[in-house]
Design a protein around this motif. Structure first.
Motif, PDB file in Angstrom:
ATOM      1  N   THR A   1      28.132  71.595 103.815  1.00  0.00           N
ATOM      2  CA  THR A   1      26.614  71.300 102.985  1.00  0.00           C
ATOM      3  C   THR A   1      27.338  70.400 101.482  1.00  0.00           C
ATOM      4  OG1 THR A   1      24.315  70.564 102.728  1.00  0.00           O
ATOM      5  CG2 THR A   1      25.335  72.618 102.395  1.00  0.00           C
TER       6      THR A   1
ATOM      7  N   ASN B   1      18.131  73.520 106.997  1.00  0.00           N
ATOM      8  CA  ASN B   1      18.778  72.464 107.547  1.00  0.00           C
ATOM      9  C   ASN B   1      19.379  72.541 108.702  1.00  0.00           C
ATOM     10  OD1 ASN B   1      16.193  70.745 106.168  1.00  0.00           O
ATOM     11  ND2 ASN B   1      17.566  69.487 105.094  1.00  0.00           N
TER      12      ASN B   1
ATOM     13  N   GLU C   1      16.291  74.268  90.227  1.00  0.00           N
ATOM     14  CA  GLU C   1      16.373  72.777  91.332  1.00  0.00           C
ATOM     15  C   GLU C   1      17.502  73.436  92.084  1.00  0.00           C
ATOM     16  OE1 GLU C   1      13.697  71.224  92.215  1.00  0.00           O
ATOM     17  OE2 GLU C   1      12.771  72.006  90.223  1.00  0.00           O
ATOM     18  N   LEU C   2      18.739  73.899  91.806  1.00  0.00           N
ATOM     19  CA  LEU C   2      19.440  74.024  92.500  1.00  0.00           C
ATOM     20  C   LEU C   2      19.810  74.859  93.226  1.00  0.00           C
ATOM     21  CD1 LEU C   2      22.521  73.020  92.597  1.00  0.00           C
ATOM     22  CD2 LEU C   2      23.676  74.862  91.384  1.00  0.00           C
TER      23      LEU C   2
ATOM     24  N   LYS D   1      17.005  75.361 100.740  1.00  0.00           N
ATOM     25  CA  LYS D   1      16.568  73.681 102.105  1.00  0.00           C
ATOM     26  C   LYS D   1      18.006  73.340 102.602  1.00  0.00           C
ATOM     27  CE  LYS D   1      12.594  71.845  98.869  1.00  0.00           C
ATOM     28  NZ  LYS D   1      13.091  70.865  98.042  1.00  0.00           N
ATOM     29  N   SER D   2      19.036  72.911 101.814  1.00  0.00           N
ATOM     30  CA  SER D   2      20.103  72.608 102.816  1.00  0.00           C
ATOM     31  C   SER D   2      20.358  73.360 104.012  1.00  0.00           C
ATOM     32  CB  SER D   2      21.261  72.202 102.030  1.00  0.00           C
ATOM     33  OG  SER D   2      21.310  71.665 100.880  1.00  0.00           O
TER      34      SER D   2
ATOM     35  N   GLU E   1      17.999  73.347  96.224  1.00  0.00           N
ATOM     36  CA  GLU E   1      18.294  72.029  97.009  1.00  0.00           C
ATOM     37  C   GLU E   1      18.934  73.220  98.453  1.00  0.00           C
ATOM     38  OE1 GLU E   1      21.293  68.581  96.490  1.00  0.00           O
ATOM     39  OE2 GLU E   1      20.241  69.329  94.943  1.00  0.00           O
ATOM     40  N   THR E   2      19.576  74.026  97.580  1.00  0.00           N
ATOM     41  CA  THR E   2      20.900  74.583  98.307  1.00  0.00           C
ATOM     42  C   THR E   2      20.097  75.598  99.195  1.00  0.00           C
ATOM     43  OG1 THR E   2      22.729  75.703  96.006  1.00  0.00           O
ATOM     44  CG2 THR E   2      22.179  77.633  98.896  1.00  0.00           C
TER      45      THR E   2
ATOM     46  N   VAL F   1      25.653  70.110  97.648  1.00  0.00           N
ATOM     47  CA  VAL F   1      24.573  70.426  96.862  1.00  0.00           C
ATOM     48  C   VAL F   1      25.238  70.420  95.756  1.00  0.00           C
ATOM     49  CG1 VAL F   1      22.958  72.717  95.817  1.00  0.00           C
ATOM     50  CG2 VAL F   1      23.936  72.264  98.484  1.00  0.00           C
ATOM     51  N   SER F   2      24.067  69.462  94.924  1.00  0.00           N
ATOM     52  CA  SER F   2      24.897  68.867  93.789  1.00  0.00           C
ATOM     53  C   SER F   2      26.316  68.816  93.334  1.00  0.00           C
ATOM     54  CB  SER F   2      24.532  70.169  92.907  1.00  0.00           C
ATOM     55  OG  SER F   2      24.962  70.159  91.478  1.00  0.00           O
TER      56      SER F   2
END
Length: 882
Positions: A800, A741, A730-731, A737-738, A734-735, A802-803
């Motif tokens: 950004t 973005n 999931e990390l 996706k960030s 998230e990375t 992330v976690s």
């Protein structure tokens, strides 16, 4: 079944070419056939039998789809599964169709006579009775057509006779004269729940009845002046001081002069109208009860055709007129004779025949009835003690409320098509015998009435299983049935009667769960009807989008609360798009399985991404099983959609493309791709049977099953639980996706690779290093550099979080910094202008006083939203300026 070669698979899925071929494959291999001798645990459903006159509509499409999902799921879960199909003879509806056909030929049923008419009707029914079931095949319905039943077949007829005779012997069926709901168009009595009420504008006519032998009169209010000729009394409340001195006197009916008494009865509402009412026992159920209490003899003035009778009581000018004509003419005559005092406009509920919408005529008639109160006790107990569960549970209250206040059921119909009542009358003495067969056809004539269609439908769960032969294989194996799926509109017509009859004759509840779904409505929430022109033909949708698309769309729109479902043609694009996604992803997997073996996954060689997708699949299997068992069918569809589209296609398939480049892990990646696709197809199969079967047949596998529908349904397995790896992966997402973005915020083209610096917190650098290949490929990253918190970053950069880690993206050389600054300042200027205008509103006392609360809330919410965006843009500007 001849399958297409993998290399020849078309790029676009063709439902039309696939679905018919797949259904034939299932039929040829008898995949739907249930085995009553099987030792497996049974699961059975009886189809709510569609009318023989019917054609497939969206209500059927939803109903059959939900049943098929449950049937296919339980079949795959190891149950011996029977879905019993059949059709209903539909007494009034079928007779109307055949009579209409005869009228086109200039004939009536009376021209043919009963025997010939029934012969013609049977010919029509035999020609049409399976037509709708064959249409259901277009829906993929996996019912056992070798067991197809008809509510008028011999087995059902034997059951009907058995039940009628036994109820009669227990004094639970009786014959008597009562006020019934009579349909002049259908020429038959109909039950209370076959009567629908509509609000209509009308009048309350106040009519003067002159006292006999003395001056004075009593004024009566009525909404039906044409029935004054059937009056047998005028009633007032015993405590109404206005009329105390008139009780016991005699009045004259206007226009005819017939004498009737003034009586006192507490039934009268002294505050309604004039406080005096006319009593017409033959044409009003309440008046009939008053008449019985006072010994008033009913007088029939309206016949079965809804016309005024030719009798002494009816004024000569009124005889033979329809009810509507008679009302108008009676009012004219009353006005002419100065007997009409006043006319008051009113709105009131008028009973209508559910079949033809004709206004019901309350008519005193000799009919057959079932005494329901004694029978209802066991049916109430079955629900109260939990033998039967309603889903959603809120329908329990409706059911119990209706059953607790149940009225006797009028079961006779003045038709020819249906189960003829098994009562026989001696030709000379009139003696009546109730028996399964005519005791002596030369001496006895059978009752001409037939039974209400719902009488035979009420026996459906056990009459279709061989009852009254309780030793029949199907009855012993599959009764009681498991689940009943139906709409809430027939809980009282059908569900309650099945429970009542099942408890009475088998001493068992006919099913354990009643799954109630909402009704299909158009996109505006209106009921679909041909007259409104807002119907959607499911066969047309299947032709356009495919059966699986229709099924998935309808399923995804179901809510656990059983709310009505709003649909439009365009909504089925959702299911079509999902089917295309399944096809395209499966096609990619199939074309990348070259060289794969039939061995299981090597669990010692799994990558982090492999473990993540197996864990996701495992959780999805668990959730899907729970959703189906709890009848959360819509939620199940959303779960499967999200897993396949987002987890499998958007992430794992993309990652697999990278892993397939590595010869060391290629083979195991292929095994994982194949396994997850296989299990996902099985999970999707109950909802989307055709496409899943077709693709599954193409999968290289080691399976003895002829069809996916005969495979095992996936369940949660501990060996596929990788919670730690799931968190780590999931990390990664998230990375990615960030970083995507950030690209979007600064208009960095997707084709341009970026460099990143990672300040890893909480030892997350270990995870990042494991998944670097995924970040390089999926986030288009050139170089990854790990730095500590004290590292001096470039001035012009974006970052950004992330976690527990921070990712920095140097922007120099990636974008035109001056142009980007201008763009961001322009965005900020526009937002600040909007914010100023909104703040002016909230600072305006007049606005805050007069505006609707929701508008004020919307304004404040938008200001807060702008402030968040403002802070983000300011942060971007700072980073751009360095």
């Amino acid at each position: 079944m001849t399958m297409t070669k993998i290399e020849d698979l078309p790029t676009v899925y063709s439902a039309k070419e696939t679905e018919e071929k797949i259904y034939k494959f299932w039929e040829d291999n008898e995949c739907f056939k249930a085995n009553a001798k099987s030792e497996k645990e049974p699961y059975s459903i009886v189809i709510p039998p569609p009318n023989v006159t019917g054609v497939l509509h969206m209500g059927h499409a939803l109903d059959e789809t939900l049943q098929d999902i449950l049937v296919r799921y339980h079949r795959m879960s190891g149950y011996e599964t029977l879905w019993m199909p059949g059709t209903d003879h539909a007494g009034i509806a079928t007779q109307n169709v055949v009579e209409k056909k005869l009228r086109q030929e200039g004939k009536t049923r009376f021209d043919l006579g009963r025997e010939k008419f029934l012969e013609v009707t049977w010919d029509w029914a035999n020609e049409h009775k399976n037509a709708i079931l064959h249409q259901c095949k277009r829906l993929g319905a996996s019912f056992d057509m070798s067991r197809a039943r008809f509510t008028l077949d011999k087995g059902c007829s034997d059951a009907v006779k058995e039940v009628f005779v036994k109820l009669y012997e227990k004094d639970l069926i009786y014959k008597g004269a009562y006020i019934v709901n009579w349909c002049p168009r259908c020429q038959s009595a109909i039950s209370d729940i076959e009567t629908e009420y509509e609000t209509e504008k009308s009048n309350l006519w106040e009519i003067s009845y002159a006292l006999k032998g003395e001056p004075g009169a009593i004024v009566v209010a009525t909404s039906r002046p044409e029935t004054i000729f059937g009056d047998t009394a005028i009633a007032v409340h015993p405590d109404d001081y206005k009329y105390k001195d008139l009780i016991g006197k005699t009045v004259l009916i206007p226009l005819t002069g017939r004498e009737i008494p003034i009586i006192a009865d507490e039934y009268v509402d002294k505050h309604f109208g004039t406080g005096a009412v006319k009593i017409t026992p033959a044409h009003d159920p309440n008046d009939y009860e008053v008449g019985k209490r006072h010994g008033l003899k009913p007088i029939w003035v309206i016949d079965e055709q809804g016309k005024m009778k030719h009798c002494a009581e009816v004024h000569p000018d009124i005889q033979g007129l329809t009810r509507e004509e008679a009302r108008q003419r009676t009012v004219e005559l009353l006005q002419y004779n100065n007997s009409l005092v006043r006319i008051k406009p009113i709105e009131h509920n008028v009973g209508k025949c559910q079949r033809c919408n004709t206004t019901i005529e309350p008519l005193l008639s000799e009919q057959w009835f079932v005494r329901m109160a004694p029978l209802a006790k066991a049916a109430i107990a079955a629900v109260e003690n939990g033998d039967i569960k309603f889903v959603p549970e809120r329908w329990t209250k409706n059911y119990l409320g209706w059953m607790t206040n149940i009225r006797d059921w009028c079961i006779s119909r003045q038709l020819w098509w249906g189960h003829q009542i098994p009562a026989y009358y001696h030709n000379e003495t009139g003696e009546m015998v109730v028996a399964k067969e005519n005791p002596d056809p030369d001496k006895y004539t059978q009752d001409s009435d037939v039974l209400d269609t719902w009488f035979s439908s009420g026996l459906w769960p056990f009459s279709t299983m061989g009852w009254p032969n309780t030793e029949s294989e199907d009855f012993k194996k599959f009764y009681p049935t498991s689940t009943l799926v139906t709409g809430f509109d027939i809980i009282f017509f059908w569900v309650a009667r099945m429970i009542t009859m099942g408890e009475e004759f088998t001493k068992k509840a006919p099913f354990s769960t009643v799954y109630i779904h909402g009704l299909i409505r158009d996109e505006l929430g209106q009921k679909m009807s041909k007259s409104k022109g807002n119907t959607i033909d499911p066969v047309g949708i299947i032709d356009k989008y495919g059966c699986d698309a229709l099924r998935f769309t309808l399923t995804s729109l179901c809510t656990y609360g059983g709310q009505d479902i709003k649909i439009s043609d365009e909504k089925f694009e959702y299911g079509r798009n999902f089917a295309n996604k399944i096809w395209n992803a499966s096609r990619f997997v199939l074309m990348n399985l070259e060289g794969v073996d039939n061995k299981e996954i090597d669990y010692n060689a799994l990558t982090l991404a492999d473990k993540w997708i197996l864990n996701k699949l495992n959780e999805t299997a668990k959730e899907t099983n729970e959703n189906i068992k709890n009848y959360r069918i819509g939620e199940m569809a959303h779960t499967l959609y999200d897993f396949f589209w987002n987890s499998y296609c958007d992430w794992y398939v993309e990652i697999a493309k990278i892993q397939l480049q590595d010869e060391n892990i290629k083979l195991n990646t292929q095994r994982v791709l194949r396994y997850v696709l296989d299990m996902t197809l099985r999970l999707l199969h109950p909802v989307m049977p055709h496409i899943t079967e077709y693709i599954w047949q193409l999968l290289p596998k080691n399976s003895e099953a002829k069809a996916i529908m005969l495979e095992k349904f996936p369940v949660y397995e501990e060996k596929h639980s990788f919670t730690e790896e799931n968190t780590q992966m999931e990390l990664v997402f998230e990375t990615i996706k960030s970083l995507r973005n950030v690209r979007q915020s600064f208009n960095i083209p997707v084709s341009t690779k970026v460099n990143i610096e990672i300040i890893a917190g909480n030892n997350e650098d270990v995870i990042f290093k494991k998944v670097e290949p995924y970040i390089h490929r999926l986030a288009r990253v050139e170089n990854i550099k790990y730095v500590d918190e004290n590292h001096k970053t470039e001035k012009q950069s974006a970052s950004t979080v992330v976690s527990n880690s921070k990712i920095i993206i140097p922007l120099a050389g990636l974008i035109d910094l001056e142009e980007e600054l201008k763009r961001q300042n322009k965005k900020l200027e526009k937002l600040l202008g909007e914010k100023t205008g909104l703040l002016a509103r909230t600072n305006n006392v007049k606005f805050m006083t007069n505006a609707k609360p929701e508008l004020i809330e919307q304004t404040k919410a938008r200001i807060a939203e702008i402030e968040v965006q403002e802070a983000a843009i300011n942060e971007l500007i700072v980073s751009l300026k360095g």
